[in-house]
Design an enzyme around this catalytic site. Structure first.
Site, short mmCIF file in Angstrom:
data_model
loop_
_atom_site.label_atom_id
_atom_site.label_comp_id
_atom_site.label_asym_id
_atom_site.label_seq_id
_atom_site.Cartn_x
_atom_site.Cartn_y
_atom_site.Cartn_z
N GLU A 1 10.09 1.12 -4.77
CA GLU A 1 8.78 1.47 -4.53
C GLU A 1 8.77 2.16 -3.31
OE1 GLU A 1 6.05 1.76 -5.48
OE2 GLU A 1 5.00 0.20 -6.67
N ASP B 1 1.79 -3.35 -1.59
CA ASP B 1 0.61 -3.62 -1.08
C ASP B 1 0.17 -5.03 -1.56
OD1 ASP B 1 -1.80 -3.54 0.33
OD2 ASP B 1 -2.39 -1.90 -1.03
N THR C 1 1.38 -4.46 -8.68
CA THR C 1 2.28 -3.53 -9.42
C THR C 1 3.72 -3.93 -9.43
OG1 THR C 1 0.72 -1.98 -8.44
CG2 THR C 1 2.72 -0.82 -9.37
N ASP D 1 0.70 9.31 -1.39
CA ASP D 1 -0.59 10.10 -1.49
C ASP D 1 -1.91 9.36 -1.21
OD1 ASP D 1 -0.65 8.39 -3.84
OD2 ASP D 1 -1.82 9.88 -4.63
P1 IMP Z 1 -0.04 -2.86 -5.17
O1 IMP Z 1 0.01 -3.08 -6.77
O2 IMP Z 1 -1.40 -3.13 -4.42
O3 IMP Z 1 1.22 -3.40 -4.59
O4 IMP Z 1 -0.04 -1.35 -4.94
C1 IMP Z 1 1.21 -0.57 -5.10
C2 IMP Z 1 0.86 1.11 -5.16
O5 IMP Z 1 -0.40 1.33 -4.64
C3 IMP Z 1 1.73 1.66 -4.73
O6 IMP Z 1 3.05 1.85 -5.42
C4 IMP Z 1 1.18 2.87 -4.00
O7 IMP Z 1 1.39 3.92 -5.09
C5 IMP Z 1 -0.33 2.41 -3.65
N1 IMP Z 1 -0.56 2.26 -2.47
C6 IMP Z 1 -0.73 0.91 -1.81
N2 IMP Z 1 -0.98 1.16 -0.37
C7 IMP Z 1 -0.72 2.33 -0.40
C8 IMP Z 1 -0.88 3.36 0.69
O8 IMP Z 1 -1.13 2.98 2.13
N3 IMP Z 1 -0.83 4.59 0.66
C9 IMP Z 1 -0.62 5.27 -0.45
N4 IMP Z 1 -0.43 4.48 -1.65
C10 IMP Z 1 -0.50 3.08 -1.46
MG MG Z 2 3.41 3.73 -6.19
#
Ligand code: IMP
Ligand code: MG
Length: 177
Positions: free
Chosen positions: A96, A100, A104, A156
């Site tokens: 990854e 965050d 995901t 992005d």
């Molecule tokens: P999660 O499901 O909240 O962990 O989000 C994961 C996905 O959100 C990552 O694979 C990124 O594509 C996107 N994402 C989370 N934080 C950021 C950031 O700071 N910049 C860009 N994309 C982010």
């Molecule tokens: Mg991503």
């Protein structure tokens, strides 16, 4: 108006990626490693990481959609592209760009486990902790940060900034009318 604050320069990323590749090369020596990149954000990281490995590797990608346009999460995680390689009884490492909330990665891990791999690990360039909502078993993290929206080196904001060689914090300035 938006401002880019430097977080990691290209040479710092290079060193992080190299040391992650060295650890992975030791840990997976003699095993059948398949690295699966999460599109699109991980494409540059994965491309650099595999070229620093000293062991054989197979590569595939999948794509999940969790964020809408901009920096706000839309909550639900949907798989929009699945893997094509056979990972049954293989050692899988999910790659990854950034973890965050963790939603995901957890959704993808559940999916990958249904193919009955020998093992599944998580490797992320950035481990962003403040908004973590689900526990994620991260085996390899390049850079740990608490918060901030990061762009560059594959990451992005609304599809922009992926081509920057370094990583920056994006500060979106609200212009008063
Ligand atoms: P999660 O499901 O909240 O962990 O989000 C994961 C996905 O959100 C990552 O694979 C990124 O594509 C996107 N994402 C989370 N934080 C950021 C950031 O700071 N910049 C860009 N994309 C982010
Ligand atoms: Mg991503």
């Amino acid at each position: 108006m938006s401002e880019l604050i430097p977080v990691l320069a290209a040479d710092e990323i290079h060193l992080l990626v190299k040391s992650m590749a060295q650890r992975i090369s030791v840990d997976y020596r003699g095993r059948e490693l398949v690295m699966i990149g999460v599109l699109k954000g991980a494409f540059i990281f994965l491309a650099d990481l595999i070229r620093q490995l000293t062991i054989p590797v197979k590569v595939d990608f999948l794509q999940a959609c969790s964020y809408g346009a901009g920096t706000q999460s839309c909550g639900a995680v949907r798989l929009v592209k699945d893997i094509g390689v056979d990972i049954r009884q293989k050692d899988v490492l999910l790659v990854e760009d950034i973890v965050d909330t963790g939603l995901t990665v957890n959704r993808i891990l559940d999916h990958l486990k249904s193919f009955l791999p020998a093992s599944v690990g998580v490797c992320t360039l950035i481990d962003k902790r403040e908004r973590r909502a689900a526990e994620v078993p991260i085996a390899y993290a390049g850079h740990v940060t608490e918060k901030g929206f990061l762009v560059g080196y594959g990451l992005d904001c609304d599809e922009a900034y992926r081509n920057l060689p370094g990583i920056y914090q994006l500060k979106i300035q609200v212009v008063e009318p």
